[in-house]
Design a protein around this motif. Sequence first.
Motif, PDB file in Angstrom:
ATOM      1  N   VAL A  35      27.198 -14.259  42.847  1.00 61.57           N
ATOM      2  CA  VAL A  35      26.356 -13.070  43.002  1.00 61.57           C
ATOM      3  C   VAL A  35      26.624 -12.433  44.359  1.00 61.57           C
ATOM      4  O   VAL A  35      26.660 -13.119  45.382  1.00 61.57           O
ATOM      5  CB  VAL A  35      24.858 -13.441  42.875  1.00 61.57           C
ATOM      6  N   SER A  36      26.828 -11.151  44.388  1.00 63.21           N
ATOM      7  CA  SER A  36      27.095 -10.436  45.638  1.00 63.21           C
ATOM      8  C   SER A  36      25.801  -9.882  46.228  1.00 63.21           C
ATOM      9  O   SER A  36      24.763  -9.838  45.565  1.00 63.21           O
ATOM     10  CB  SER A  36      28.075  -9.283  45.388  1.00 63.21           C
ATOM     11  N   ASP A  37      25.895  -9.476  47.483  1.00 63.57           N
ATOM     12  CA  ASP A  37      24.790  -8.833  48.181  1.00 63.57           C
ATOM     13  C   ASP A  37      23.533  -9.705  48.218  1.00 63.57           C
ATOM     14  O   ASP A  37      22.439  -9.284  47.856  1.00 63.57           O
ATOM     15  CB  ASP A  37      24.465  -7.485  47.515  1.00 63.57           C
ATOM     16  N   VAL A  38      23.727 -10.956  48.659  1.00 61.79           N
ATOM     17  CA  VAL A  38      22.591 -11.851  48.872  1.00 61.79           C
ATOM     18  C   VAL A  38      22.604 -12.288  50.332  1.00 61.79           C
ATOM     19  O   VAL A  38      23.647 -12.277  50.985  1.00 61.79           O
ATOM     20  CB  VAL A  38      22.642 -13.083  47.938  1.00 61.79           C
ATOM     21  N   PRO A  39      21.465 -12.684  50.891  1.00 64.96           N
ATOM     22  CA  PRO A  39      21.414 -13.079  52.303  1.00 64.96           C
ATOM     23  C   PRO A  39      22.338 -14.267  52.583  1.00 64.96           C
ATOM     24  O   PRO A  39      22.550 -15.126  51.730  1.00 64.96           O
ATOM     25  CB  PRO A  39      19.943 -13.466  52.501  1.00 64.96           C
ATOM     26  N   GLN A  40      22.856 -14.328  53.809  1.00 66.73           N
ATOM     27  CA  GLN A  40      23.762 -15.403  54.188  1.00 66.73           C
ATOM     28  C   GLN A  40      23.098 -16.769  54.087  1.00 66.73           C
ATOM     29  O   GLN A  40      23.754 -17.762  53.780  1.00 66.73           O
ATOM     30  CB  GLN A  40      24.273 -15.185  55.615  1.00 66.73           C
ATOM     31  N   TRP A  41      21.782 -16.832  54.312  1.00 68.15           N
ATOM     32  CA  TRP A  41      21.106 -18.126  54.261  1.00 68.15           C
ATOM     33  C   TRP A  41      21.047 -18.696  52.846  1.00 68.15           C
ATOM     34  O   TRP A  41      20.673 -19.861  52.659  1.00 68.15           O
ATOM     35  CB  TRP A  41      19.700 -18.043  54.859  1.00 68.15           C
ATOM     36  N   MET A  42      21.450 -17.899  51.862  1.00 70.54           N
ATOM     37  CA  MET A  42      21.504 -18.381  50.476  1.00 70.54           C
ATOM     38  C   MET A  42      22.934 -18.680  50.046  1.00 70.54           C
ATOM     39  O   MET A  42      23.208 -18.872  48.853  1.00 70.54           O
ATOM     40  CB  MET A  42      20.870 -17.359  49.533  1.00 70.54           C
ATOM     41  N   LYS A  43      23.837 -18.709  51.000  1.00 76.97           N
ATOM     42  CA  LYS A  43      25.250 -19.016  50.732  1.00 76.97           C
ATOM     43  C   LYS A  43      25.703 -20.144  51.654  1.00 76.97           C
ATOM     44  O   LYS A  43      25.033 -20.472  52.641  1.00 76.97           O
ATOM     45  CB  LYS A  43      26.118 -17.777  51.014  1.00 76.97           C
ATOM     46  N   LYS A 357      30.489 -11.290  27.097  1.00 72.18           N
ATOM     47  CA  LYS A 357      29.742 -11.283  28.351  1.00 72.18           C
ATOM     48  C   LYS A 357      28.275 -11.068  28.024  1.00 72.18           C
ATOM     49  O   LYS A 357      27.880  -9.997  27.556  1.00 72.18           O
ATOM     50  CB  LYS A 357      30.260 -10.173  29.283  1.00 72.18           C
ATOM     51  N   ILE A 358      27.486 -12.105  28.245  1.00 76.51           N
ATOM     52  CA  ILE A 358      26.080 -12.072  27.855  1.00 76.51           C
ATOM     53  C   ILE A 358      25.227 -11.338  28.880  1.00 76.51           C
ATOM     54  O   ILE A 358      24.326 -10.570  28.532  1.00 76.51           O
ATOM     55  CB  ILE A 358      25.541 -13.506  27.665  1.00 76.51           C
ATOM     56  N   ILE A 359      25.517 -11.556  30.155  1.00 73.45           N
ATOM     57  CA  ILE A 359      24.667 -11.032  31.218  1.00 73.45           C
ATOM     58  C   ILE A 359      25.149  -9.654  31.663  1.00 73.45           C
ATOM     59  O   ILE A 359      26.322  -9.492  32.027  1.00 73.45           O
ATOM     60  CB  ILE A 359      24.647 -11.986  32.426  1.00 73.45           C
ATOM     61  N   SER A 364      24.370  -9.087  38.586  1.00 74.84           N
ATOM     62  CA  SER A 364      25.454  -9.728  39.341  1.00 74.84           C
ATOM     63  C   SER A 364      25.352  -9.514  40.848  1.00 74.84           C
ATOM     64  O   SER A 364      26.235  -9.928  41.592  1.00 74.84           O
ATOM     65  CB  SER A 364      26.809  -9.207  38.847  1.00 74.84           C
ATOM     66  N   SER A 365      24.270  -8.865  41.292  1.00 75.73           N
ATOM     67  CA  SER A 365      24.122  -8.634  42.730  1.00 75.73           C
ATOM     68  C   SER A 365      22.651  -8.503  43.101  1.00 75.73           C
ATOM     69  O   SER A 365      21.799  -8.216  42.259  1.00 75.73           O
ATOM     70  CB  SER A 365      24.877  -7.365  43.153  1.00 75.73           C
ATOM     71  N   GLY A 366      22.384  -8.719  44.382  1.00 73.19           N
ATOM     72  CA  GLY A 366      21.061  -8.472  44.938  1.00 73.19           C
ATOM     73  C   GLY A 366      19.951  -9.298  44.331  1.00 73.19           C
ATOM     74  O   GLY A 366      20.167 -10.373  43.757  1.00 73.19           O
ATOM     75  N   ILE A 367      18.739  -8.774  44.421  1.00 70.68           N
ATOM     76  CA  ILE A 367      17.548  -9.476  43.937  1.00 70.68           C
ATOM     77  C   ILE A 367      17.614  -9.754  42.438  1.00 70.68           C
ATOM     78  O   ILE A 367      17.265 -10.865  42.006  1.00 70.68           O
ATOM     79  CB  ILE A 367      16.275  -8.679  44.300  1.00 70.68           C
ATOM     80  N   PRO A 368      18.072  -8.794  41.598  1.00 65.31           N
ATOM     81  CA  PRO A 368      18.195  -9.125  40.172  1.00 65.31           C
ATOM     82  C   PRO A 368      19.116 -10.324  39.929  1.00 65.31           C
ATOM     83  O   PRO A 368      18.829 -11.168  39.069  1.00 65.31           O
ATOM     84  CB  PRO A 368      18.789  -7.849  39.562  1.00 65.31           C
ATOM     85  N   GLY A 369      20.195 -10.421  40.701  1.00 68.84           N
ATOM     86  CA  GLY A 369      21.109 -11.548  40.559  1.00 68.84           C
ATOM     87  C   GLY A 369      20.453 -12.862  40.961  1.00 68.84           C
ATOM     88  O   GLY A 369      20.646 -13.893  40.301  1.00 68.84           O
ATOM     89  N   ILE A 370      19.674 -12.826  42.037  1.00 70.01           N
ATOM     90  CA  ILE A 370      18.969 -14.030  42.488  1.00 70.01           C
ATOM     91  C   ILE A 370      17.961 -14.479  41.436  1.00 70.01           C
ATOM     92  O   ILE A 370      17.857 -15.679  41.113  1.00 70.01           O
ATOM     93  CB  ILE A 370      18.269 -13.775  43.840  1.00 70.01           C
ATOM     94  N   LEU A 371      17.216 -13.533  40.874  1.00 71.42           N
ATOM     95  CA  LEU A 371      16.234 -13.861  39.841  1.00 71.42           C
ATOM     96  C   LEU A 371      16.911 -14.448  38.605  1.00 71.42           C
ATOM     97  O   LEU A 371      16.406 -15.407  38.007  1.00 71.42           O
ATOM     98  CB  LEU A 371      15.430 -12.613  39.468  1.00 71.42           C
TER      99      LEU A 371
END
Length: 396
Positions: A35-43, A357-359, A364-371
Amino acid sequence: MTIKENLYSGRITSIDAFRGITILVMIFVNELAGVSDVPQWMKHMPADADAMTFVDLVFPAFLFIVGMSVPFAFNARLAKGDQPFVIWKHTLKRSLALILMGLFMVNAEYGYNEAQMLISPALWAFFAYTLPIPIWNKYSKDFPSLWKNILQYAGMLGFVALYFLYIQDNGQMGMTQKWWGILGLIGWAYLFTVVYYWFTNGNLKAMIAFLTISVLANCINQTDGLAINDLAWFKFIAGHLTHVTLVSAGVIISLLFFDGKNGAVINWKVVGFGLLFFLVGYLLRPYYEVSKIRGTPSWTLYSAGLCTFIYYALYWLMEIKKKTAWSEFFMPAAANPLLIYILPGIIIYFNLAVGIKIIPEYFSSGIPGILWCAIFSVIMLYLMKVFNKFNIRLHL
């Protein structure tokens, strides 16, 4: 080797809960890696950074739990009357299985020549992730022996076929050892630790010495300019002793908690070791930094300290205060950790192989990707309930 009478022979709920939580977080962060565009502390922190995130603690936590389980596994087998040969065979088979799966999974990721392979890399990877199920499934006692043998040997032959179907990017047939993969690293660390544990009769002081040697070997391996670092055998051993540090730390904490009388409200020996891990990691940090990617000594020791106190909290809550109902949510993963680890790979490579491709791209990015990653992890957890109900459990 004799059974330690004061060491619990049954399952420890808090250890199972720690395993289940760790596995669930591992599924989440593995999915989050795409997932792209997520905070560094989650990588994972980059290799050149002197820092770690909670993501960099997940793999160490699993190694730590492997170590915590070693004394119980040995005592259970000794209590059953297993002879040394049986225990040795089981140890070697488990280690080899993990190393083998790790090698296949690494080769599934990269290094292949798609144009020259008879089947697509995605289909090859799907089989590489799926074949462990018929081979290492824990079949029920009433499952027909004939079908069990057919499934297991068919799976083994499938692995052999996959080896010869693999074409490297240079055109050569067969896989190569690029790195061992997560499962392979676990297999080597487990093998090193269990062999030593066996020879030293699970002696606490001997395990402390082993952890110390592992840390020293890692320091030497990461010190530039030393002649010994040019020796291939030393690089191999020292590299695996990096992860042995965490497994042996788990063994030590397990022995301190459960070997002998422990009626005190606070186990000061456990607290002392947890603080000692942090102190030594702090003293080594100016020389080697903290890095999961580089496997530095401070990363292993900080991780061991964090795991010690995380487990202490679970132990206090579940074994002393008897608050265990909440942990039922995580137990399906704890009961079937290997299957829930490989299941996402099976799903991903199946989708790639059949071209679906189901999703939606939105996730694939940001808050929707995290959820989505959080939802996906919970789905995997509930799928484990289904697999467990139908006795589909990987047991090495």
